[in-house]
Design a protein around this motif. Structure first.
Motif, PDB file in Angstrom:
ATOM      1  N   ASP A 173       0.836  -1.196   0.000  1.00 49.59           N
ATOM      2  CA  ASP A 173       0.000   0.000   0.000  1.00 49.59           C
ATOM      3  C   ASP A 173       0.874   1.251   0.000  1.00 49.59           C
ATOM      4  OD1 ASP A 173      -3.100  -0.826   0.791  1.00 49.59           O
ATOM      5  OD2 ASP A 173      -1.586  -2.275   1.396  1.00 49.59           O
ATOM      6  N   LEU A 174       1.853   1.215   0.874  1.00 52.79           N
ATOM      7  CA  LEU A 174       2.719   2.365   1.038  1.00 52.79           C
ATOM      8  C   LEU A 174       3.382   2.740  -0.283  1.00 52.79           C
ATOM      9  CD1 LEU A 174       3.481   4.053   3.370  1.00 52.79           C
ATOM     10  CD2 LEU A 174       5.468   2.602   3.772  1.00 52.79           C
ATOM     11  N   MET A 175       3.975   1.764  -0.953  1.00 53.80           N
ATOM     12  CA  MET A 175       4.712   2.067  -2.175  1.00 53.80           C
ATOM     13  C   MET A 175       3.789   2.550  -3.274  1.00 53.80           C
ATOM     14  SD  MET A 175       7.717  -0.793  -2.351  1.00 53.80           S
ATOM     15  CE  MET A 175       6.794  -2.249  -1.908  1.00 53.80           C
ATOM     16  N   ASN A 176       2.631   1.913  -3.434  1.00 54.40           N
ATOM     17  CA  ASN A 176       1.723   2.333  -4.491  1.00 54.40           C
ATOM     18  C   ASN A 176       1.187   3.738  -4.241  1.00 54.40           C
ATOM     19  OD1 ASN A 176       1.236   0.100  -6.593  1.00 54.40           O
ATOM     20  ND2 ASN A 176       1.218  -1.018  -4.650  1.00 54.40           N
ATOM     21  N   PHE A 177       0.869   4.026  -2.985  1.00 54.61           N
ATOM     22  CA  PHE A 177       0.395   5.381  -2.669  1.00 54.61           C
ATOM     23  C   PHE A 177       1.533   6.401  -2.795  1.00 54.61           C
ATOM     24  CE2 PHE A 177      -3.467   3.390  -1.083  1.00 54.61           C
ATOM     25  CZ  PHE A 177      -4.422   4.366  -1.285  1.00 54.61           C
ATOM     26  N   GLN A 178       2.748   5.982  -2.419  1.00 56.04           N
ATOM     27  CA  GLN A 178       3.881   6.904  -2.527  1.00 56.04           C
ATOM     28  C   GLN A 178       4.129   7.280  -3.978  1.00 56.04           C
ATOM     29  OE1 GLN A 178       7.007   4.836  -0.552  1.00 56.04           O
ATOM     30  NE2 GLN A 178       6.856   6.101   1.296  1.00 56.04           N
ATOM     31  N   ILE A 179       4.099   6.286  -4.845  1.00 56.36           N
ATOM     32  CA  ILE A 179       4.322   6.569  -6.264  1.00 56.36           C
ATOM     33  C   ILE A 179       3.244   7.526  -6.774  1.00 56.36           C
ATOM     34  CG2 ILE A 179       4.340   5.538  -8.578  1.00 56.36           C
ATOM     35  CD1 ILE A 179       5.632   3.053  -7.312  1.00 56.36           C
ATOM     36  N   ALA A 180       1.994   7.251  -6.372  1.00 55.50           N
ATOM     37  CA  ALA A 180       0.898   8.139  -6.788  1.00 55.50           C
ATOM     38  C   ALA A 180       1.139   9.544  -6.256  1.00 55.50           C
ATOM     39  CB  ALA A 180      -0.438   7.591  -6.306  1.00 55.50           C
ATOM     40  N   SER A 181       1.547   9.616  -5.021  1.00 53.79           N
ATOM     41  CA  SER A 181       1.795  10.918  -4.401  1.00 53.79           C
ATOM     42  C   SER A 181       2.885  11.679  -5.162  1.00 53.79           C
ATOM     43  CB  SER A 181       2.197  10.703  -2.940  1.00 53.79           C
ATOM     44  OG  SER A 181       2.785  11.862  -2.420  1.00 53.79           O
ATOM     45  N   GLU A 182       3.935  10.959  -5.557  1.00 56.26           N
ATOM     46  CA  GLU A 182       5.024  11.600  -6.302  1.00 56.26           C
ATOM     47  C   GLU A 182       4.559  12.056  -7.683  1.00 56.26           C
ATOM     48  OE1 GLU A 182       7.927   8.479  -6.372  1.00 56.26           O
ATOM     49  OE2 GLU A 182       8.119   8.468  -4.173  1.00 56.26           O
ATOM     50  N   MET A 183       3.695  11.271  -8.312  1.00 53.76           N
ATOM     51  CA  MET A 183       3.265  11.580  -9.671  1.00 53.76           C
ATOM     52  C   MET A 183       2.150  12.624  -9.722  1.00 53.76           C
ATOM     53  SD  MET A 183       3.226   7.675 -11.188  1.00 53.76           S
ATOM     54  CE  MET A 183       2.912   8.021 -12.923  1.00 53.76           C
TER      55      MET A 183
END
Ligand code: ADP
Ligand code: ADP
Ligand code: MG
Ligand code: MG
Ligand code: MG
Ligand code: MG
Lengths: 327, 216, 327, 216
Positions: free
Chosen positions: A109-119
């Motif tokens: 969850d963390l990584m997928n949300f982090q990537i979204a947050s960055e993009m």
């Protein structure tokens, strides 16, 4: 495997379709990429987006609506959603005051949300929920899981956003609720991921897993089943050791079923837990009893305690209108 | 290494993953949440679908597109990690039409580095990195030493295999298995098994493709 | 048997205790004899009392409160309550406008409520709920069972009573809702009565019972499990054959879980059922999805359809504030 | 028949019910909801508790009190039926200190009649009445004919037994088994089994209590 499904590939789609069929005035669903959002767009408020693997229903889509989330992104069963879903949800529901992502603390969850947050080209912040005290916390590890306390975070942050709180204020509330919340669970059975077709673990007819999460996975320890009040003692012992609430504190007590445990037993657990809290000098002044954060059909339950202050209490009490919580 | 070779290798990876379903599946049931095989299979399936449109594309861009596609397809922990691996590889190979062995090894290393960064993990934490990091190091060394392909492939396959097995004796500090503490002992990390299977499949494909003269 | 209990003898008491612990402003409980009633006595309205064996939670105590029941009498698990409970509840909650008893059609419930009715020195009437179309109706037999349609009856009669309806009017509404309501269910597993300690029936890993009731008992027929949409077709076929709604009718569609089926599957069932109803020219304009009438931890679900008219729709929409239903 | 004898007989009934737990239990699991044994046991237990206070009370009143107590204790379908049986018996024996055999048979018949009225059922519906009605008829007849107690008891026990067995071949039209249609075939009605066990236990107690002279 016996389930009400038509096709393993379409479970999520048909189930989300059913939510919107059942709550047309409340919810809308988008596919490709998939997210559920309020039927009516909210204006001039921080947009709250959560999400995670499916199989924890009503988490998260059941908490979309007035006073809670703006959108929920569902992944495959027990598999976190992908960044494109989160990005699409964000651009669909944000109203100019930023996006707050509420994320349960799992690597995926963390990584997928982090990537979204960055993009994301929208101002955004993240509240990480990690209320499960069965897992020892440490900065070098994944840390604790996010489990049933997620509902408390989503409810209270939801109320804060509805009141007009800024992105930063909402994040601060979320972090505060998370810090004031601790959970721990026990399971009698595992559950069957539809695509896998068999239970994640096997367990004896007289055994239970202590310290389980919400994915039908093994917990910290296996034991013989014991009376409810002893189970409650053990769960609350860990919870209170973590929260260390001052004597006389008001708390919210949540008895959460994992999906396969009757309400009758959840109320019985609540009864044992409320008595124990009172015996410890605490005041369980708010309650939630039922299947709110589940692991498919797993039999078992968790207890969650949130230490309240006046602000958190009023955020909990604030009106909410979602498929799963309403007052 | 050109794009058709990469696509060939990925097709071989898919076959190998499917052939190892039972073990990969049961590993994530034992110390995870039981979805790892399904996640990886979903990723493989989408690659098969997109393969035709990649055939004419240079390797760097093809790998980038693969990474982007997987990012929106796999989900879970393995999804962002595997996709960042492909995207980083693609970036490193940008503008190179026929990467040589050393360029490929460098790209692989940058892919592994991307996984480390995204997952905030390193060797010894019982994650796929316990296979990927040593394999990447060995690949760099062997490519640098101009090791012949048959020997290079054999050594990489071997390295992946024993590092995968070694995760059996580890306690996890990253990923779902970390929630289990000591109970993760005795079980191989599912992500490592997937990586090992994939590496072996790629090596086999490469060996099949090389002509005797190229074997040097 | 793995359950969250302390002592088989005290399950009901501790569970009802938990309900009142969790909803202190809403409910009160009396023991010896046992009943749950609204914390605040209602005035000048027909008193609605229901009850039945425990194990169907939230039925009935979860439906005590503003807009629904005044009191609920719980028997032992799957055993109807005794007349003394019903009499005590009636004399505690009636407010001079008579008592309406809402009874599910089982020999046991019927007889115990009948005896109470005969012994009661308060004007009273009875609404019998018999919505289960899996059972063929006949005047010479026990007739059909009352199952999940009970919630529709309790909700709509509750609203009618709250609006000031007389005992006769409330009974008439109840009979009308009952006549407009039909249900049928299917189970994947049985369940374990705590005092019995083993499942009521055994069933193969690929079998289901069609036409089950809500007591973990065998149904009408055993079959191999089939896709959800085919199950829905079969259930709705029987339901619609019974109700014979006019094309274009508005209906309430209820997907009810028996306790062990995840919400994800219930929404999927709802989706299939709503589509099928629309294909039949009907309009599912109201919905209820969740575990509302359960059989302990039984895996399975039922569908209920109530044919609506404007009055029934407004009674359904009327405000309700109970532990299990609130809007 | 005086009150101590009745209480003795009921204590014997309790022992017999407990001794037949497995069968009674499994019958209600097969064609009911699995609680019949528990319900009846709960009734028996409360009688044990109240027995001392009944000892000095005349039989009619004692039976009435038993009925009232069971009404608030057993619940389910069997509760109101069994209690109405005792209450009706009590009413019939009102004012009779030592009912004779015929009076007892008449009281029994009125108890069975009360069950018929309350349950709106009759013979052939696969309920406890399929044992109770024939046994009651036979008891009236044998008492009327002044049959000796040993023969009377043997015949009643026999009658209860074969009528109980005969419910195996019936489809139910009353009670929970009626929901099963044809699937109730092949199973004995649990209530009949309970009645058979109780009747046999009462007969045994009576036989044990009678002195040779009384046996006439
Ligand atoms: N932080 C991390 N860094 C590297 N690899 C990780 C990390 N977290 C998990 N993994 C890998 O992912 C695998 C699990 O993938 P998968 O089952 O698809 O996702 P999830 O754990 O979300 O269910 C693990 O076996 C491990 O190898
Ligand atoms: N209407 C009736 N008349 C006579 N006996 C009945 C009737 N309904 C049920 N019974 C008897 O009651 C028995 C079941 O009792 P029990 O299991 O205690 O109650 P329930 O059916 O409510 O669970 C049946 O086996 C049958 O003998
Ligand atoms: Mg997962
Ligand atoms: Mg996994
Ligand atoms: Mg019963
Ligand atoms: Mg029964």
């Amino acid at each position: 495997m016996k389930k009400f499904i038509n096709d393993i590939e379409s479970v999520m789609r048909e189930s989300l379709g059913g939510m919107v069929d059942a709550h047309p005035g409340l919810l809308r669903v988008e596919f490709e990429p998939t997210f559920v959002a309020r039927a009516e767009r909210s204006v001039n408020k921080v947009a709250l987006i959560s999400g995670g693997g499916s199989g924890h229903e009503p988490l998260h889509a059941g908490y979309v609506g007035q006073g809670m989330l703006d959108a929920a992104c569902a992944g495959q069963v027990f598999t976190s959603p992908t960044p494109d879903q989160i990005l699409a949800a964000a651009s669909s529901v944000h109203s100019g005051r930023g996006v707050l992502l509420i994320v349960k603390n799992y690597s995926g969850d963390l990584m997928n949300f982090q990537i979204a947050s960055e993009m994301m080209d929208i101002e955004n912040a993240t509240v990480l929920v990690n209320d499960d005290v069965a897992v020892e916390n440490s900065t070098h590890t994944t840390g604790r899981r996010g489990v049933a306390g997620t509902v408390m975070v989503e409810k209270m942050v939801g109320a804060a956003a509805e009141r007009g709180g800024s992105l930063l204020e909402c994040k601060e509330i979320g972090d505060r609720v998370n810090a004031a919340t601790a959970s721990m669970g026990v399971a009698f059975t595992s559950c069957t991921v539809p695509a896998a077709g068999r239970t994640t673990f096997d367990i004896g007819a007289d055994e239970m897993e202590i310290g389980v999460g919400i994915h039908g996975e093994p917990g910290r320890r296996r034991e013989k089943v014991k009376p409810a009040s002893l189970i409650v003692d053990e769960l609350l012992h860990s919870i209170l050791a973590d929260l260390k609430p001052a004597r006389g504190s008001e708390v919210l007590l949540h008895a959460n079923g994992f999906g396969g445990t009757p309400l009758m037993e959840l109320y019985l657990l609540y009864h044992c837990a409320a008595e124990k809290l009172r015996a410890e000098g605490l005041k369980p002044v708010r309650s939630l009893v039922g299947n709110y954060t589940t692991a498919l059909e797993m039999a078992g339950a968790s207890l969650t305690v949130t230490v309240l202050d006046d602000e958190l209490k009023s955020l909990w009490d604030a009106p909410v209108h979602t498929a799963a919580l309403r007052w | 290494m050109n794009t058709p070779m990469i696509l060939d290798a990925l097709a071989a990876v898919q076959r190998a993953i499917l052939a190892n379903e039972a073990q990969i599946e049961s590993l994530d049931r034992a110390i995870g949440d039981g979805d790892h095989f399904i996640n990886v299979r979903r990723g493989c399936e989408v690659l098969v679908v997109m393969a035709p449109e990649l055939n004419g594309v240079p390797p760097g861009l093809a790998l980038h597109k693969i990474g982007m596609k997987l990012l929106g397809t796999i989900g879970g922990a393995s999804g962002p990690l595997i996709s960042s691996f492909f995207m980083a590889m693609g970036k490193t190979l940008e503008g190179i039409d026929e990467p040589d062995r050393r360029q490929f090894a460098a790209a692989f290393a940058s892919g592994v580095e991307a996984i480390k960064t995204r997952g905030k993990a390193d060797v010894g934490e019982k994650t796929m990195l316990d296979v990927l990091i040593p394999v990447s190091r060995l690949l760099l060394k062997l490519a640098d030493e101009d090791t012949l392909l048959p020997a290079l492939c054999a050594q990489l396959t071997q390295e992946a295999h024993h590092n995968m097995l070694a995760t059996k004796d580890m306690i996890a500090s990253k990923g779902r298995a970390s929630f289990l503490g000591e109970r993760a002992l005795g079980h191989i990390d599912p992500g490592c098994k997937t990586c090992e299977v994939a590496i072996a499949a790629v090596c086999e494909t490469v060996l099949r493709q090389v002509t005797p003269s190229e074997a040097a």
